[in-house]
Design an enzyme around this catalytic site. Structure first.
Site, PDB file in Angstrom:
ATOM      1  N   SER A   1       0.837  -1.199   0.000  1.00 34.93           N
ATOM      2  CA  SER A   1       0.000   0.000   0.000  1.00 34.93           C
ATOM      3  C   SER A   1       0.866   1.241   0.000  1.00 34.93           C
ATOM      4  O   SER A   1       1.748   1.393   0.839  1.00 34.93           O
ATOM      5  CB  SER A   1      -0.890   0.007   1.242  1.00 34.93           C
ATOM      6  OG  SER A   1      -1.716  -1.124   1.251  1.00 34.93           O
TER       7      SER A   1
ATOM      8  N   GLY B   1      -1.458  -4.053  16.355  1.00 30.95           N
ATOM      9  CA  GLY B   1      -2.122  -2.757  16.334  1.00 30.95           C
ATOM     10  C   GLY B   1      -2.796  -2.509  14.995  1.00 30.95           C
ATOM     11  O   GLY B   1      -3.914  -2.003  14.927  1.00 30.95           O
ATOM     12  N   GLY B   2      -2.114  -2.925  13.934  1.00 33.68           N
ATOM     13  CA  GLY B   2      -2.663  -2.740  12.595  1.00 33.68           C
ATOM     14  C   GLY B   2      -4.006  -3.425  12.443  1.00 33.68           C
ATOM     15  O   GLY B   2      -4.913  -2.919  11.792  1.00 33.68           O
TER      16      GLY B   2
ATOM     17  N   GLN C   1     -28.140  -3.920  -0.073  1.00 36.48           N
ATOM     18  CA  GLN C   1     -29.347  -4.646  -0.503  1.00 36.48           C
ATOM     19  C   GLN C   1     -30.598  -3.827  -0.215  1.00 36.48           C
ATOM     20  O   GLN C   1     -31.523  -3.750  -1.025  1.00 36.48           O
ATOM     21  CB  GLN C   1     -29.402  -5.997   0.216  1.00 36.48           C
ATOM     22  CG  GLN C   1     -30.562  -6.872  -0.157  1.00 36.48           C
ATOM     23  CD  GLN C   1     -30.398  -7.522  -1.527  1.00 36.48           C
ATOM     24  OE1 GLN C   1     -29.334  -7.438  -2.136  1.00 36.48           O
ATOM     25  NE2 GLN C   1     -31.451  -8.143  -2.021  1.00 36.48           N
TER      26      GLN C   1
ATOM     27  N   HIS D   1     -30.951  -0.772  -0.207  1.00 35.52           N
ATOM     28  CA  HIS D   1     -31.085   0.355  -1.121  1.00 35.52           C
ATOM     29  C   HIS D   1     -31.684  -0.073  -2.450  1.00 35.52           C
ATOM     30  O   HIS D   1     -31.978   0.771  -3.301  1.00 35.52           O
ATOM     31  CB  HIS D   1     -29.727   1.005  -1.376  1.00 35.52           C
ATOM     32  CG  HIS D   1     -29.264   1.925  -0.297  1.00 35.52           C
ATOM     33  ND1 HIS D   1     -28.777   1.468   0.902  1.00 35.52           N
ATOM     34  CD2 HIS D   1     -29.226   3.270  -0.227  1.00 35.52           C
ATOM     35  CE1 HIS D   1     -28.443   2.499   1.656  1.00 35.52           C
ATOM     36  NE2 HIS D   1     -28.709   3.612   0.997  1.00 35.52           N
ATOM     37  N   GLY D   2     -31.830  -1.371  -2.645  1.00 34.78           N
ATOM     38  CA  GLY D   2     -32.360  -1.851  -3.915  1.00 34.78           C
ATOM     39  C   GLY D   2     -31.414  -1.482  -5.047  1.00 34.78           C
ATOM     40  O   GLY D   2     -30.210  -1.413  -4.866  1.00 34.78           O
TER      41      GLY D   2
ATOM     42  N   GLU E   1      -3.513  -7.672   6.287  1.00 37.94           N
ATOM     43  CA  GLU E   1      -3.034  -7.629   7.670  1.00 37.94           C
ATOM     44  C   GLU E   1      -3.258  -8.965   8.356  1.00 37.94           C
ATOM     45  O   GLU E   1      -3.466  -9.059   9.556  1.00 37.94           O
ATOM     46  CB  GLU E   1      -3.719  -6.492   8.447  1.00 37.94           C
ATOM     47  CG  GLU E   1      -3.576  -5.149   7.735  1.00 37.94           C
ATOM     48  CD  GLU E   1      -3.073  -4.015   8.621  1.00 37.94           C
ATOM     49  OE1 GLU E   1      -2.826  -4.244   9.812  1.00 37.94           O
ATOM     50  OE2 GLU E   1      -2.922  -2.895   8.102  1.00 37.94           O
TER      51      GLU E   1
ATOM     52  N   ARG F   1      -4.570 -21.941  17.676  1.00 33.94           N
ATOM     53  CA  ARG F   1      -3.275 -22.304  18.277  1.00 33.94           C
ATOM     54  C   ARG F   1      -3.283 -21.988  19.760  1.00 33.94           C
ATOM     55  O   ARG F   1      -2.797 -22.753  20.585  1.00 33.94           O
ATOM     56  CB  ARG F   1      -2.148 -21.534  17.575  1.00 33.94           C
ATOM     57  CG  ARG F   1      -0.792 -22.179  17.771  1.00 33.94           C
ATOM     58  CD  ARG F   1       0.338 -21.338  17.230  1.00 33.94           C
ATOM     59  NE  ARG F   1       0.107 -20.842  15.869  1.00 33.94           N
ATOM     60  CZ  ARG F   1       0.576 -19.691  15.391  1.00 33.94           C
ATOM     61  NH1 ARG F   1       1.290 -18.897  16.172  1.00 33.94           N
ATOM     62  NH2 ARG F   1       0.321 -19.324  14.154  1.00 33.94           N
TER      63      ARG F   1
END
Lengths: 281, 417
Positions: B195, B277-278, B373, B375-376, B400, B412
């Site tokens: 990014s 944190g990400g 949905q 909102h059609g 991430e 785990r």
């Protein structure tokens, strides 16, 4: 000149909220509704802080009158750069009846007590729309006033204020100490920055009671009722104006729509146009 | 709305939509008449102030442009620098290096609010923040003061480089090598899906200085303009279009040893700590999008009429809206709890962050999708914001750490001992 600026800030219902009238018609619903600082007060705080940053004033004091929640509004002013706050405690019935006259008396008393050089308030609050507090405060103090300010600059020992009036812009020179009320175009209020919000926590907010300032709060006004504006009626949509119509004459004119007289609803007497009656939701 | 055709030509409907969209965009941000999904509930006064600034900034500086940034694939450098001036460039970086020194919970609240203005831009800001924190936390005094102030002010922008064409979920198997040569490392290899790559200035790169596995990985800071540092073509994405995504290519790229964060072999740990944190930040971005989408859906239901009634009279839609709100609040609680656990350095912090990221990104995508949905047909048009929220947060379930990897982390933890 002490260089102290007193800024009045009012906690009002947020401008974006849809207002609902209480069923008993005594006022509007405020419980649980989002409140924030009156937009004109934000402009006032911004102007005061800018004056201090230009070193034309030394200290900015934010004042708010009302219940405990007003401290939030004062904190916002502190986060924008005001140096300290004064919370004038008014609650209950006294708060419901608090109007421009009472607030002006309080502001005048504080201006004298703090030896302010300048009082800046918003031109009006978006709930009451009274547009009186600044003017009344100036009268009580016998100070000059520069209202509807769209520009404020220091001119020697006074201020030059550009006022927005009906005819255009008016420039006045007023000696200090003075009262200024802010209009929309005076400035664009800054966002509080994260560091300033944190610094604001450490700034002091003093609490006072109106009685301590020698102000008594009885109101001479009694609110009789608060009602919704009348429901919007259906309108009539017309396709042409009277000026264009070949056959309309004063005797055939029927309905007034938006100031224009045109044919009676349903049938256009000239038979050339369609008049649509539209129900507007 | 069975009028004579004139009033409802497509053009006029289009302008009605655009105007409404502008109004709803503002209503979305400002108009929380107290309701159960109000994101300021339960916060301290100070946190409410932070949130207010973030919401105001999102409504005024981001929301009006989010569609244009998406359509034209613009990286809004000026707007992000304005955000940095307010302290959003290094929210949880220490104050002595130019950051705002706030907590993880404060950060989550801020990103959630900013995201209502533009998910893609906020997500990039969160990645930038993560990189600044990594340097601030693991760098030497010299490195911290060299990079952090400029990152916090966003004079320079950062990118996080871990993923490679051959190693995504299996991050520890990365192949980019960094061979020691005197007082330099020479890097060879490539990173994928980075990014900001190409437009950013500071690259935090995980590379192999030692043997196979996590323990052989170190973290190097590579600056743009270093010879041997190149970029691939800009990827064409479904969403996150206000940030460029490119491959980062190292060809005998010499990086000073002085740019290494921490010790050799510490790189993977640094990378994973950054991601904890990400993950909260990305989950917070999903929360913001979902919140905005619920408000958009609610407003649409009140306005749209079919069968003679507003859609909000339909019990099915009422219940659907209630479910969306419930999922949103549940997700928010998980994310905020995980943020608290991380800042308190609790034992379960890492697992909780993974759970929160998994839960919130999945749930919020469902919420945004359901809002679309409701909102059609209009929900499918780019004139309406909801489709951009759907497209932008879809990737949060993937990056991430995919939600599958989140499950790995949780299982785990459950199955150990």
């Amino acid at each position: 000149m002490s260089g102290r600026v007193l800024v009045g800030v009012k906690r009002v219902i947020d401008y974006a909220v849809k207002i609902r009238v209480k069923p008993d018609k005594t006022g509007v619903v405020t419980d649980g509704v989002k409140h924030s600082m009156n937009p004109f007060c934000e402009i006032a705080v911004e102007e005061a802080v800018r004056l201090r940053e230009k070193k034309l004033m030394k200290e900015v004091i934010a004042v708010s009158c009302g219940p405990q929640q007003c401290q939030e509004t004062i904190r916002t002013a502190l986060a924008m750069g005001a140096d300290r706050g004064i919370h004038v405690e008014v609650s209950g019935k006294d708060y419901e009846n608090l109007g421009p006259l009472q607030v002006s008396k309080i502001m005048a008393a504080l201006a004298k007590k703090e030896e302010a050089s300048l009082v800046i308030v918003g031109k009006q609050a978006i709930d009451g729309d009274c547009n009186q507090t600044g003017q009344m405060t100036a009268a009580l103090l016998d100070w000059p006033q520069g209202t509807f300010a769209s520009e404020v600059s220091v001119d020697g020992d006074g201020l030059k204020v550009e006022r927005e009036i009906d005819g255009g812009l008016e420039s006045v020179r007023i000696k200090m100490p003075a009262v200024v009320t802010t209009d929309l175009r005076l400035n664009e209020p800054r966002y509080a920055t994260l560091p300033n919000i944190m610094k604001a926590k450490k700034k002091k907010i003093a609490s006072v009671k109106p009685a301590d300032l020698g102000v008594e709060l009885t109101s001479r006004l009694e609110i009789l009722a608060v009602e919704d504006p009348p429901q919007r009626q259906s309108g009539v949509k017309v396709e042409h104006l009277v000026e264009d119509c070949p056959v309309a004459s004063p005797s055939t004119l029927g309905i007034e729509v938006g100031g224009v007289l045109c044919c009676r609803g349903g049938t256009c007497l000239s038979s050339q146009y369609t008049v649509i009656t539209a129900g507007l939701d | 709305m069975a009028f004579a055709g004139k009033l409802l030509t497509r053009a006029s409907l289009g302008s009605y939509i655009c105007r409404t969209r502008g109004l709803t965009a503002n209503r979305v941000h400002r108009r929380h008449v107290v309701s159960c999904i109000d994101p300021s509930l339960g916060l301290t006064d100070e946190q409410k102030e932070f949130q207010k600034v973030a919401f105001d900034f999102a409504a005024n500086e981001m929301a009006p442009h989010m569609a244009e940034w998406d359509e034209k694939e613009m990286f809004p450098v000026d707007t992000m620098r304005k955000a940095a001036q307010l302290g959003f460039g290094g929210i949880y970086v220490q104050q002595e290096t130019g950051g705002s020194g706030l907590s993880r919970l404060d950060t989550s609240i801020i990103f959630e609010a900013l995201s209502t203005g533009c998910v893609s831009t906020t997500a990039y800001i969160s990645i930038h923040n993560m990189c600044a924190w990594m340097i601030d936390s693991f760098g030497s005094e010299e490195q911290r003061h060299r990079y952090c102030p400029q990152l916090c002010s966003m004079e320079k922008f950062a990118s996080y480089c871990l993923t490679e064409p051959g190693s995504g979920s299996d991050a520890a198997s990365l192949l980019t090598t960094a061979k020691r040569d005197g007082d330099h490392y020479v890097l060879n290899g490539s990173k994928a899906f980075i990014s900001g790559a190409g437009d950013t200035d500071v690259y935090v790169v995980m590379c192999r200085t030692g043997d196979k596995g996590a323990k052989g990985i170190s973290c190097l800071v590579v600056e743009k303009g270093t010879p041997g540092l190149g970029f691939g073509k800009k990827e064409r994405k479904v969403g996150w279009n206000s940030q460029p995504t490119r491959a980062v290519i190292f060809e005998d790229c010499a990086v000073p040893v002085a740019n290494r964060l921490g010790e050799e072999g510490q790189g993977f740990t640094i990378a994973m700590k950054g991601l904890n944190g990400g993950r909260i930040n990305i989950a917070s971005c999903s929360l913001g999008a979902a919140h905005a989408s619920v408000l958009l859906a609610r407003d649409h239901l009140k306005v749209r009429k079919q069968f003679g009634e507003p859609l909000s009279n339909s019990q099915f839609l009422q219940f659907k809206l209630a479910e969306m709100a419930t999922r949103l609040v549940a997700s928010r609680l998980m994310v905020r709890q995980a943020a608290l656990a991380l800042q308190e350095e609790r034992q379960d912090a890492v697992t909780l962050c993974s759970m929160a990221k998994l839960f919130a990104t999945d749930e919020c995508f469902t919420i945004c999708n359901q809002s679309l949905q409701m909102h059609g047909g209009y929900g499918y048009l780019k004139d309406y914001a909801v489709q951009q929220f759907v497209r932008d947060i879809r990737v949060h379930q993937i990056l991430e750490g995919t939600n599958e990897v989140m499950r790995m982390i949780v299982s785990r933890n459950l199955l150990q001992e």
